[in-house]
Design a protein around this motif. Sequence first.
Motif, short mmCIF file in Angstrom:
data_model
loop_
_atom_site.label_atom_id
_atom_site.label_comp_id
_atom_site.label_asym_id
_atom_site.label_seq_id
_atom_site.Cartn_x
_atom_site.Cartn_y
_atom_site.Cartn_z
N GLN A 12 -15.42 113.41 53.94
CA GLN A 12 -15.50 112.55 52.76
C GLN A 12 -14.24 111.70 52.63
N ALA A 13 -13.08 112.33 52.79
CA ALA A 13 -11.82 111.59 52.69
C ALA A 13 -11.71 110.57 53.81
N GLU A 14 -12.15 110.93 55.00
CA GLU A 14 -12.09 110.00 56.12
C GLU A 14 -12.88 108.73 55.82
N ALA A 15 -14.05 108.90 55.26
CA ALA A 15 -14.92 107.76 54.97
C ALA A 15 -14.36 106.90 53.83
N ASN A 16 -13.62 107.52 52.91
CA ASN A 16 -13.15 106.79 51.72
C ASN A 16 -11.69 106.34 51.78
N THR A 17 -10.98 106.69 52.85
CA THR A 17 -9.57 106.34 52.92
C THR A 17 -9.40 104.97 53.57
N GLU A 18 -8.76 104.09 52.83
CA GLU A 18 -8.47 102.76 53.35
C GLU A 18 -7.04 102.75 53.86
N MET A 19 -6.87 102.44 55.13
CA MET A 19 -5.54 102.38 55.72
C MET A 19 -4.94 101.02 55.35
N THR A 20 -3.92 101.06 54.51
CA THR A 20 -3.28 99.84 54.03
C THR A 20 -1.99 99.60 54.79
N PRO A 21 -1.46 98.38 54.73
CA PRO A 21 -0.16 98.12 55.35
C PRO A 21 0.94 99.06 54.82
N GLU A 22 0.84 99.43 53.55
CA GLU A 22 1.83 100.34 52.96
C GLU A 22 1.78 101.72 53.59
N ILE A 23 0.56 102.21 53.87
CA ILE A 23 0.42 103.51 54.52
C ILE A 23 1.00 103.45 55.93
N HIS A 99 2.70 111.09 51.64
CA HIS A 99 1.53 111.72 51.04
C HIS A 99 1.09 110.92 49.82
N PRO A 100 -0.11 111.22 49.31
CA PRO A 100 -0.60 110.47 48.14
C PRO A 100 0.39 110.57 46.98
#
Length: 144
Positions: A12-23, A99-100
């Motif tokens: 679920q987290a994999e599908a909903n996690t957006e990899m942003t430039p900040e990450i 981390h978040p």
Amino acid sequence: MRYMMSIMSDPQAEANTEMTPEIFEAMAAYNEELVKAGVLLAGDGLAPSAEATRVTFSNGRSTVTDGPFAEAKEFIAGYWIIQVSSPEEAVEWARRCPHPAEGDTTEMSLVLRRIMDTDDFGDEMPEELKERERELRAHNEHEA
């Protein structure tokens, strides 16, 4: 001591996690910190589980299943191999991982597992097999 530090995720987290430039920037800074400290041996992010393949062995046979794996509760999303002087140092590096932020309800966990050396197997592993393993590892280190 070598440790594998794994980022654990769930489908679920994999599908909903957006990899942003900040990450990406936070991870790059963390990796640079590991390198500067001289503890990073290897590390990579892994492709999504949709691209994974599972090979299961049972009753003398193997079965191949393509991902994603809906029944999986969690899986390794990325990893680092670090070399540290103590279990406490390994935990300290894990705690520094990006981390978040506070208020973000996304859960992330890291798993630390010590990588065993041939000598860790004691008398259970015959000495001639230990020597073969040492030779293979020395060969791989030389090739790298």
